[in-house]
Design a protein around this motif. Structure first.
Motif, PDB file in Angstrom:
ATOM      1  N   GLY A   1       0.808  -1.213   0.000  1.00  0.00           N
ATOM      2  CA  GLY A   1       0.000   0.000   0.000  1.00  0.00           C
ATOM      3  C   GLY A   1       0.839   1.259   0.000  1.00  0.00           C
ATOM      4  O   GLY A   1       0.544   2.224  -0.727  1.00  0.00           O
ATOM      5  N   ILE A   2       1.894   1.253   0.808  1.00  0.00           N
ATOM      6  CA  ILE A   2       2.787   2.411   0.858  1.00  0.00           C
ATOM      7  C   ILE A   2       3.542   2.548  -0.463  1.00  0.00           C
ATOM      8  O   ILE A   2       3.653   3.647  -1.020  1.00  0.00           O
ATOM      9  N   GLY A   3       4.052   1.434  -0.967  1.00  0.00           N
ATOM     10  CA  GLY A   3       4.784   1.473  -2.232  1.00  0.00           C
ATOM     11  C   GLY A   3       3.920   1.974  -3.375  1.00  0.00           C
ATOM     12  O   GLY A   3       4.373   2.773  -4.205  1.00  0.00           O
ATOM     13  N   ALA A   4       2.671   1.528  -3.418  1.00  0.00           N
ATOM     14  CA  ALA A   4       1.768   1.958  -4.489  1.00  0.00           C
ATOM     15  C   ALA A   4       1.477   3.448  -4.391  1.00  0.00           C
ATOM     16  O   ALA A   4       1.401   4.152  -5.410  1.00  0.00           O
ATOM     17  N   ALA A   5       1.309   3.961  -3.168  1.00  0.00           N
ATOM     18  CA  ALA A   5       1.049   5.394  -2.981  1.00  0.00           C
ATOM     19  C   ALA A   5       2.254   6.217  -3.423  1.00  0.00           C
ATOM     20  O   ALA A   5       2.104   7.277  -4.062  1.00  0.00           O
ATOM     21  N   ILE A   6       3.449   5.731  -3.094  1.00  0.00           N
ATOM     22  CA  ILE A   6       4.662   6.429  -3.529  1.00  0.00           C
ATOM     23  C   ILE A   6       4.764   6.435  -5.052  1.00  0.00           C
ATOM     24  O   ILE A   6       5.096   7.459  -5.669  1.00  0.00           O
ATOM     25  N   ALA A   7       4.457   5.320  -5.681  1.00  0.00           N
ATOM     26  CA  ALA A   7       4.515   5.242  -7.139  1.00  0.00           C
ATOM     27  C   ALA A   7       3.525   6.208  -7.775  1.00  0.00           C
ATOM     28  O   ALA A   7       3.830   6.868  -8.782  1.00  0.00           O
ATOM     29  N   ARG A   8       2.326   6.311  -7.190  1.00  0.00           N
ATOM     30  CA  ARG A   8       1.331   7.240  -7.741  1.00  0.00           C
ATOM     31  C   ARG A   8       1.790   8.690  -7.582  1.00  0.00           C
ATOM     32  O   ARG A   8       1.574   9.526  -8.474  1.00  0.00           O
ATOM     33  N   ALA A   9       2.419   8.985  -6.458  1.00  0.00           N
ATOM     34  CA  ALA A   9       2.944  10.338  -6.260  1.00  0.00           C
ATOM     35  C   ALA A   9       4.008  10.669  -7.305  1.00  0.00           C
ATOM     36  O   ALA A   9       4.035  11.776  -7.860  1.00  0.00           O
ATOM     37  N   CYS A  10       4.873   9.697  -7.576  1.00  0.00           N
ATOM     38  CA  CYS A  10       5.895   9.896  -8.608  1.00  0.00           C
ATOM     39  C   CYS A  10       5.257  10.149  -9.966  1.00  0.00           C
ATOM     40  O   CYS A  10       5.715  11.001 -10.742  1.00  0.00           O
ATOM     41  N   ASP A  11       4.189   9.411 -10.262  1.00  0.00           N
ATOM     42  CA  ASP A  11       3.496   9.599 -11.540  1.00  0.00           C
ATOM     43  C   ASP A  11       2.961  11.020 -11.681  1.00  0.00           C
ATOM     44  O   ASP A  11       2.997  11.605 -12.771  1.00  0.00           O
ATOM     45  N   ARG A  12       2.459  11.575 -10.592  1.00  0.00           N
ATOM     46  CA  ARG A  12       1.944  12.946 -10.640  1.00  0.00           C
ATOM     47  C   ARG A  12       3.065  13.941 -10.949  1.00  0.00           C
ATOM     48  O   ARG A  12       2.879  14.890 -11.720  1.00  0.00           O
ATOM     49  N   ILE A  13       4.215  13.719 -10.360  1.00  0.00           N
ATOM     50  CA  ILE A  13       5.345  14.612 -10.613  1.00  0.00           C
ATOM     51  C   ILE A  13       5.829  14.454 -12.044  1.00  0.00           C
ATOM     52  O   ILE A  13       6.117  15.439 -12.736  1.00  0.00           O
ATOM     53  N   ILE A  14       5.916  13.222 -12.514  1.00  0.00           N
ATOM     54  CA  ILE A  14       6.350  12.963 -13.892  1.00  0.00           C
ATOM     55  C   ILE A  14       5.411  13.639 -14.878  1.00  0.00           C
ATOM     56  O   ILE A  14       5.841  14.198 -15.894  1.00  0.00           O
ATOM     57  N   ALA A  15       4.122  13.624 -14.575  1.00  0.00           N
ATOM     58  CA  ALA A  15       3.125  14.227 -15.465  1.00  0.00           C
ATOM     59  C   ALA A  15       3.149  15.749 -15.426  1.00  0.00           C
ATOM     60  O   ALA A  15       2.479  16.406 -16.227  1.00  0.00           O
ATOM     61  N   GLY A  16       3.913  16.328 -14.494  1.00  0.00           N
ATOM     62  CA  GLY A  16       4.004  17.773 -14.399  1.00  0.00           C
ATOM     63  C   GLY A  16       2.925  18.411 -13.556  1.00  0.00           C
ATOM     64  O   GLY A  16       2.741  19.633 -13.604  1.00  0.00           O
ATOM     65  N   ASP A  17       2.202  17.600 -12.789  1.00  0.00           N
ATOM     66  CA  ASP A  17       1.125  18.140 -11.946  1.00  0.00           C
ATOM     67  C   ASP A  17       1.648  18.887 -10.727  1.00  0.00           C
ATOM     68  O   ASP A  17       0.925  19.682 -10.133  1.00  0.00           O
ATOM     69  N   VAL A  18       2.895  18.618 -10.356  1.00  0.00           N
ATOM     70  CA  VAL A  18       3.434  19.171  -9.108  1.00  0.00           C
ATOM     71  C   VAL A  18       4.749  19.889  -9.419  1.00  0.00           C
ATOM     72  O   VAL A  18       5.769  19.266  -9.633  1.00  0.00           O
ATOM     73  N   LEU A  19       4.696  21.210  -9.457  1.00  0.00           N
ATOM     74  CA  LEU A  19       5.930  21.970  -9.683  1.00  0.00           C
ATOM     75  C   LEU A  19       6.041  23.078  -8.647  1.00  0.00           C
ATOM     76  O   LEU A  19       6.159  22.822  -7.464  1.00  0.00           O
ATOM     77  N   LYS A  20       5.990  24.322  -9.105  1.00  0.00           N
ATOM     78  CA  LYS A  20       6.043  25.446  -8.177  1.00  0.00           C
ATOM     79  C   LYS A  20       4.865  25.346  -7.219  1.00  0.00           C
ATOM     80  O   LYS A  20       3.767  24.981  -7.624  1.00  0.00           O
ATOM     81  N   PRO A  21       5.013  25.751  -5.969  1.00  0.00           N
ATOM     82  CA  PRO A  21       6.257  26.180  -5.299  1.00  0.00           C
ATOM     83  C   PRO A  21       6.887  25.053  -4.498  1.00  0.00           C
ATOM     84  O   PRO A  21       7.581  25.311  -3.522  1.00  0.00           O
ATOM     85  N   HIS A  22       6.659  23.814  -4.939  1.00  0.00           N
ATOM     86  CA  HIS A  22       7.051  22.672  -4.109  1.00  0.00           C
ATOM     87  C   HIS A  22       8.498  22.232  -4.308  1.00  0.00           C
ATOM     88  O   HIS A  22       8.982  21.384  -3.551  1.00  0.00           O
ATOM     89  N   PHE A  23       9.171  22.802  -5.326  1.00  0.00           N
ATOM     90  CA  PHE A  23      10.585  22.482  -5.548  1.00  0.00           C
ATOM     91  C   PHE A  23      11.383  23.785  -5.563  1.00  0.00           C
ATOM     92  O   PHE A  23      11.874  24.224  -6.600  1.00  0.00           O
ATOM     93  N   PRO A  24      11.533  24.408  -4.380  1.00  0.00           N
ATOM     94  CA  PRO A  24      12.139  25.740  -4.309  1.00  0.00           C
ATOM     95  C   PRO A  24      13.650  25.759  -4.130  1.00  0.00           C
ATOM     96  O   PRO A  24      14.251  26.832  -4.060  1.00  0.00           O
ATOM     97  N   VAL A  25      14.271  24.605  -4.059  1.00  0.00           N
ATOM     98  CA  VAL A  25      15.707  24.554  -3.746  1.00  0.00           C
ATOM     99  C   VAL A  25      16.513  25.081  -4.928  1.00  0.00           C
ATOM    100  O   VAL A  25      16.221  24.776  -6.088  1.00  0.00           O
ATOM    101  N   ASP A  26      17.536  25.851  -4.638  1.00  0.00           N
ATOM    102  CA  ASP A  26      18.426  26.395  -5.661  1.00  0.00           C
ATOM    103  C   ASP A  26      19.195  25.260  -6.332  1.00  0.00           C
ATOM    104  O   ASP A  26      19.618  24.306  -5.670  1.00  0.00           O
ATOM    105  N   MET A  27      19.369  25.358  -7.644  1.00  0.00           N
ATOM    106  CA  MET A  27      20.128  24.332  -8.365  1.00  0.00           C
ATOM    107  C   MET A  27      21.578  24.270  -7.888  1.00  0.00           C
ATOM    108  O   MET A  27      22.199  23.213  -7.931  1.00  0.00           O
TER     109      MET A  27
END
Length: 463
Positions: free
Chosen positions: A74-100
């Motif tokens: 269950g935990i692994g599946a939830a993590i995989a779904r979260a990754c899919d959302r990021i891959i799809a571009g659903d999660v960007l600003k302001p959640h990745f604010p760290v300087d390159m």
């Protein structure tokens, strides 16, 4: 561990406690990193291609952990779904604010992802953000991993996935030059060496050569980018695979290949692959070479179009904008000038990559963040620059055939064609006389009567 007060939550680490917005997807490690490294103004979210690649690596890791029975389904599946959302571009600003650009060899980047993925997973299963007793950024999202294998793997995957954009820009620019080569095939002109008149050539040959030099670099870049297919995923901290089960590297790489559509494989020596950044130096060097040669081509375009009346003026570049605030009617070669400046930036970026690669110590190179920043910037600049060069300059270039013929006919370049007939010394004397007296070489030869009319016609009308 987590206390909710109004619209904030409290998280703690070994340094102390901090308040975060209750709905923030990142956590305390990301917050501290955003504060500590507020230096370049270029954030993780400015490179969505890198964000997607990091999420792919994280998904490959959790799928490997699921396959090996290391994480609850269950935990692994939830993590995989979260990754899919990021891959799809659903999660960007302001959640990745760290300087390159950051200290810590990319740890802040890795933790930014661990925290965002953990909190997305928690929300997905109906829990609140920050409930790390249920899904933990380190214990679950980062399971069987280290920054030191995840981060460089993501860099390599990013380069592999975005290289086609650059290659397409190169191919299209080469094709544009090739088309101009065909268009200008019959226009005779002066060929020059050391900025001096040399021998005759066709304008089409000059543009064909521009196409060929770009095509050579396509082959070089295609070859160098293949070095990125070998990754150190599964090596964890220093390549020994500590805290990762046997076989994890191969399984995770297989999953990563399936997720990304790009074939990657474990490095033959994970310890070496974790500490060595030579492949990045090679790719950056290829980008530098592309820049050096494009800058030379743009120098040539600027020279060939110089004038319009007091310069060479053999070609006309598209007029895009007024060129002066004080000189009416002046139009500058702004696109080749832009491409020159891109070249200078990429050359400087390569020096940074070189210095950063040489700064590695023992089992890790802590300078990888500035390596990835500069290589990604170079690829982006070159791809965009070449597209603009093609669309706003090369496609619209016109030849001034009359100017080419006039410069050709009034030059002394056919002196070289006299060598087989008269010898070098005699030809040089004739050319010098023509130069001193300000008359044509043909006129000098005809006045001296040293060649018959058939020979003169053969030399001056066939070259």
């Amino acid at each position: 561990m987590v206390t909710v007060e109004a619209d904030t939550r409290v998280e703690s680490d070994l340094v102390g406690e901090r308040h975060l917005p209750s709905d923030a997807l990142f956590g305390i490690h990301t917050l501290r990193a955003a504060e500590n490294f507020d230096v370049s103004g270029i954030r993780l979210h400015d490179f969505p291609e890198f964000i997607a690649a990091m999420a792919m690596v994280k998904k490959a890791a959790v799928e490997a952990n699921l396959e090996l029975g290391l994480i609850q389904p269950g935990i692994g599946a939830a993590i995989a779904r979260a990754c899919d959302r990021i891959i799809a571009g659903d999660v960007l600003k302001p959640h990745f604010p760290v300087d390159m650009m950051q200290g810590g060899a990319g740890t802040s980047t890795n933790m930014n992802f661990n925290e965002v993925i953990a909190n997305l997973s928690l929300l997905d299963i109906g829990n609140r953000a920050g409930d790390y007793d249920t899904i933990n950024p380190n214990d679950h999202v980062n399971l069987s991993q280290s920054t030191n294998d995840v981060y460089p793997t993501a860099i390599r995957l990013t380069l592999l996935r975005c290289c086609e954009t650059l290659l397409n820009s190169q191919r299209e620019l080469a094709a544009a030059f090739r088309q101009k080569g065909l268009e200008f095939a019959g226009i005779v002109k002066v060929g020059r060496t050391q900025l001096q008149d040399a021998v005759p050539m066709y304008l089409g040959q000059e543009f064909d050569a521009f196409a060929a030099t770009i095509e050579n670099d396509i082959l070089l870049f295609e070859s160098s980018i293949q070095l990125m297919t070998e990754v150190n995923l599964g090596g964890t901290a220093i390549g020994t695979g500590v805290n990762a089960p046997k076989g994890f590297s191969g399984i995770a790489c297989a999953h990563l290949s399936n997720i990304s559509g790009v074939a990657v494989r474990p490095a033959r020596n994970l310890v070496e692959a974790t500490s060595d950044t030579g492949a990045f130096v090679t790719v950056s060097g290829a980008l530098k070479r592309i820049s050096v040669k494009l800058s030379k081509v743009c120098n040539d375009l600027r020279l060939l179009s110089s004038g319009p009346r007091a310069g060479i003026g053999e070609i006309r570049l598209p007029a895009l904008q007024a060129g002066s605030s004080i000189m009416p009617g002046k139009v500058n070669p702004v696109i080749p000038e832009m491409m020159n400046q891109i070249g200078f930036q990429v050359i400087g970026n390569d020096l940074t990559v070189t210095l950063a690669a040489s700064a590695g110590q023992l089992q890790l190179n802590a300078m990888e963040p500035v390596i990835v920043l500069n290589i990604l910037q170079s690829i982006r600049l070159l791809a965009k620059g070449m597209d603009l060069l093609r669309i706003r300059c090369i496609d619209g270039i016109e030849a001034d055939a009359e100017r080419c013929r006039s410069l050709h006919d009034n030059s002394l370049i056919l002196a070289a064609a006299l060598n087989p007939v008269l010898g070098y010394s005699k030809a040089a004397k004739l050319a010098h006389r023509a130069l001193v007296e300000g008359i044509g070489l043909r006129q000098v030869i005809e006045s001296e009567g040293i060649l018959n009319p058939i020979q003169v016609t053969a030399i001056f009308e066939s070259n």
